[in-house]
Design a protein around this motif. Structure first.
Motif, mmCIF file in Angstrom:
data_model
loop_
_atom_site.group_PDB
_atom_site.id
_atom_site.type_symbol
_atom_site.label_atom_id
_atom_site.label_comp_id
_atom_site.label_asym_id
_atom_site.label_seq_id
_atom_site.Cartn_x
_atom_site.Cartn_y
_atom_site.Cartn_z
ATOM 1 N N GLU A 48 -17.160 31.674 -1.419
ATOM 2 C CA GLU A 48 -15.877 30.976 -1.436
ATOM 3 C C GLU A 48 -15.568 30.364 -0.076
ATOM 4 O O GLU A 48 -15.097 29.232 0.026
ATOM 5 C CB GLU A 48 -14.768 31.946 -1.838
ATOM 6 C CG GLU A 48 -13.415 31.299 -2.018
ATOM 7 C CD GLU A 48 -13.324 30.429 -3.264
ATOM 8 O OE1 GLU A 48 -12.436 29.551 -3.293
ATOM 9 O OE2 GLU A 48 -14.116 30.628 -4.204
ATOM 10 N N SER A 102 -12.829 37.562 -13.557
ATOM 11 C CA SER A 102 -12.422 37.079 -14.883
ATOM 12 C C SER A 102 -10.915 37.108 -15.097
ATOM 13 O O SER A 102 -10.363 36.257 -15.800
ATOM 14 C CB SER A 102 -13.125 37.903 -15.972
ATOM 15 O OG SER A 102 -12.870 39.291 -15.805
ATOM 16 N N GLY A 159 -14.634 29.656 -8.940
ATOM 17 C CA GLY A 159 -14.590 30.258 -10.266
ATOM 18 C C GLY A 159 -15.652 31.328 -10.446
ATOM 19 O O GLY A 159 -15.921 32.137 -9.547
ATOM 20 N N HIS A 203 -6.100 30.713 -6.202
ATOM 21 C CA HIS A 203 -7.208 30.984 -7.118
ATOM 22 C C HIS A 203 -8.532 30.573 -6.471
ATOM 23 O O HIS A 203 -8.578 29.656 -5.650
ATOM 24 C CB HIS A 203 -7.044 30.194 -8.423
ATOM 25 C CG HIS A 203 -5.999 30.749 -9.331
ATOM 26 N ND1 HIS A 203 -4.763 30.158 -9.496
ATOM 27 C CD2 HIS A 203 -6.000 31.847 -10.125
ATOM 28 C CE1 HIS A 203 -4.053 30.863 -10.360
ATOM 29 N NE2 HIS A 203 -4.770 31.885 -10.760
ATOM 30 N N SER A 204 -9.591 31.219 -6.875
ATOM 31 C CA SER A 204 -10.916 30.847 -6.403
ATOM 32 C C SER A 204 -11.276 29.449 -6.889
ATOM 33 O O SER A 204 -11.134 29.133 -8.068
ATOM 34 C CB SER A 204 -11.963 31.852 -6.922
ATOM 35 O OG SER A 204 -13.271 31.373 -6.712
ATOM 36 N N SER A 205 -11.728 28.611 -5.957
ATOM 37 C CA SER A 205 -12.155 27.268 -6.343
ATOM 38 C C SER A 205 -13.573 27.283 -6.903
ATOM 39 O O SER A 205 -13.989 26.345 -7.580
ATOM 40 C CB SER A 205 -12.076 26.328 -5.138
ATOM 41 O OG SER A 205 -12.931 26.768 -4.107
ATOM 42 N N LEU A 226 -8.708 34.068 -14.487
ATOM 43 C CA LEU A 226 -8.659 33.022 -15.507
ATOM 44 C C LEU A 226 -7.377 33.095 -16.335
ATOM 45 O O LEU A 226 -7.105 32.209 -17.141
ATOM 46 C CB LEU A 226 -9.887 33.115 -16.414
ATOM 47 C CG LEU A 226 -11.247 32.977 -15.720
ATOM 48 C CD1 LEU A 226 -12.386 33.156 -16.728
ATOM 49 C CD2 LEU A 226 -11.368 31.629 -15.030
ATOM 50 N N GLY A 265 -10.252 35.970 -7.435
ATOM 51 C CA GLY A 265 -11.341 35.569 -8.321
ATOM 52 C C GLY A 265 -11.622 36.636 -9.366
ATOM 53 O O GLY A 265 -10.863 37.590 -9.528
#
Length: 399
Positions: A200, A331, A367, A363-365, A334, A329
């Protein structure tokens, strides 16, 4: 001080020093390199030739000339060699092949339980990795290193898992040795959240020196980047926030043997268990996220509360390490703004303003690719380190 009196113009130390300059990808002429290194152009030429023989650097388009013959520029050949990144989770396996800048060339993922044991899981890594190399027109001859992330504590110096709570049969298993016997390259192993932090930061926050990456999925953990360095701690368990006790718990047992651990209360399976008690069908993170996206009120409230619980633990972490960015990050990220809103709500209400005045919680970019990208960076940092370049150039001169 090292004695270099007997080192030739092809000395590995000199070539590795030159290579570290070229790692940024910026093309330079021989004259520019000679000036930057304070060496004769002829010496620089010898070192360039050594790196070219390894396929690591090459000529690019001519520099703009002010008259006469234009000067050729030399730059990193990012696509000449590759590394492999492997992200092993509690129930998934993701493998990627990248170039020397971390750019994804090919990747593949499959559902696989970590409880199947090291031989089964690592055999799948070899199978998938070999297929990806072939798909990109590569072979193990083009592979420089393999980076791998595991969902448990890892002794970084040996790459062996140490008493991992959700990985039966993996304790002290020689993960690097298994993969080295198949790919014949160095294998670097670390905790999965550590490599996510690396991935990240490299992809989205390269200028940030103080960052926390928090993964919330089947388990909960964090990777700590402080003063630009990944912090593993004395025994490799720095950032293991999943087993910090949550205030106000009801005695929920955790697989680690304690009760009311953050992981037992706010992980994907923990949220799913609460929703099942309320009559909803949910077996894990994916079901929870699906219910939230469908607008289910019970699921939204449960996810928001889980975010508050995570935020409660992070409030203490912020006071300890004072990050400027916290990346969420895994699941459960999401689930969207509901989860991260719960985190922000608690963090900003329980942490002193001085520590949060510039803090970003995002949020994690990357993913779900954060793991393989970070594992690739782990491999790249090793493969392109001065020591490895030294060894590669030395191998050329001894061949």
């Amino acid at each position: 001080m090292s004695d270099i009196s007997n080192v030739s113009g092809l000395a590995s130390s000199g070539a590795s020093e030159l290579f570290q300059i070229l790692r940024d990808g910026k093309p330079r002429t021989r004259s520019e390199l000679a000036e930057q290194m304070g060496l004769a152009r002829s010496t620089v030429t010898l070192r360039i030739e050594a790196l070219m023989d390894l396929g690591l650097v090459g000529f690019v388009q001519d520099a703009v000339s002010t008259g006469g013959r234009p000067s050729s520029r030399i730059a990193l050949k990012a696509g000449s060699r590759v590394v492999m990144g492997v992200d092993i989770g509690a129930s998934h396996l993701q493998v990627a092949v990248t170039d020397l800048t971390g750019h994804l060339l090919s990747q593949s993922a499959r559902t696989m339980e970590i409880t199947l044991g090291p031989e089964t899981v690592l055999e799948a890594v070899v199978e998938i990795g070999s297929e990806l190399l072939a798909a990109t027109g590569r072979s193990t001859e083009d592979l420089l290193a393999v980076g791998i992330g595991l969902p448990g504590p890892v002794e970084h110096s040996t790459g062996r898992p140490i008493n991992p709570p959700i990985m039966p049969g993996w304790n002290a298993y020689n993960v690097p040795g298994f993969l080295q016997s198949r790919f014949h390259v160095p294998v670097l192993v670390d905790n999965d959240v550590n490599i996510m932090a690396l991935g990240e930061r490299n992809m989205a926050w390269p200028e940030v020196d103080d960052l926390l990456f928090v993964k919330v999925a089947t388990g909960i953990g964090s990777g700590i980047v402080s003063s630009g360095m990944l912090q593993r701690g004395a025994d490799g368990v720095a950032g293991d926030i999943g087993h910090i006790r949550v205030h106000g718990g009801t005695g929920v047992p955790c697989h680690c043997g304690n009760t009311d651990c953050l992981e037992a209360i706010a992980s994907g399976p923990a949220i799913a268990a609460k929703l099942r008690q309320r009559g909803l069908e949910a077996s894990g993170s994916e079901d929870v996220v699906a219910l939230v996206r469908a607008g289910n009120t019970e699921a939204i409230h449960a996810v928001r509360q889980a975010g508050r619980d995570v935020g409660d633990v992070l409030s203490a972490c912020i006071s300890l390490v004072n990050p400027s960015v916290i990346v969420i990050g895994g699941s459960m990220a999401l689930a969207g703004e509901h989860f991260i809103a719960g985190i922000r709500e608690t963090v900003y209400s329980r942490t002193i303003p001085l520590a949060t005045q510039h803090l970003q919680i995002v949020h994690s970019s990357s993913g779900l690719d954060a793991g393989v990208l970070g594992a690739s960076m782990l491999a790249i940092h090793h493969a392109m380190s001065p020591q490895r370049i030294d060894a590669m150039v030395s191998g050329l001169s001894n061949a």
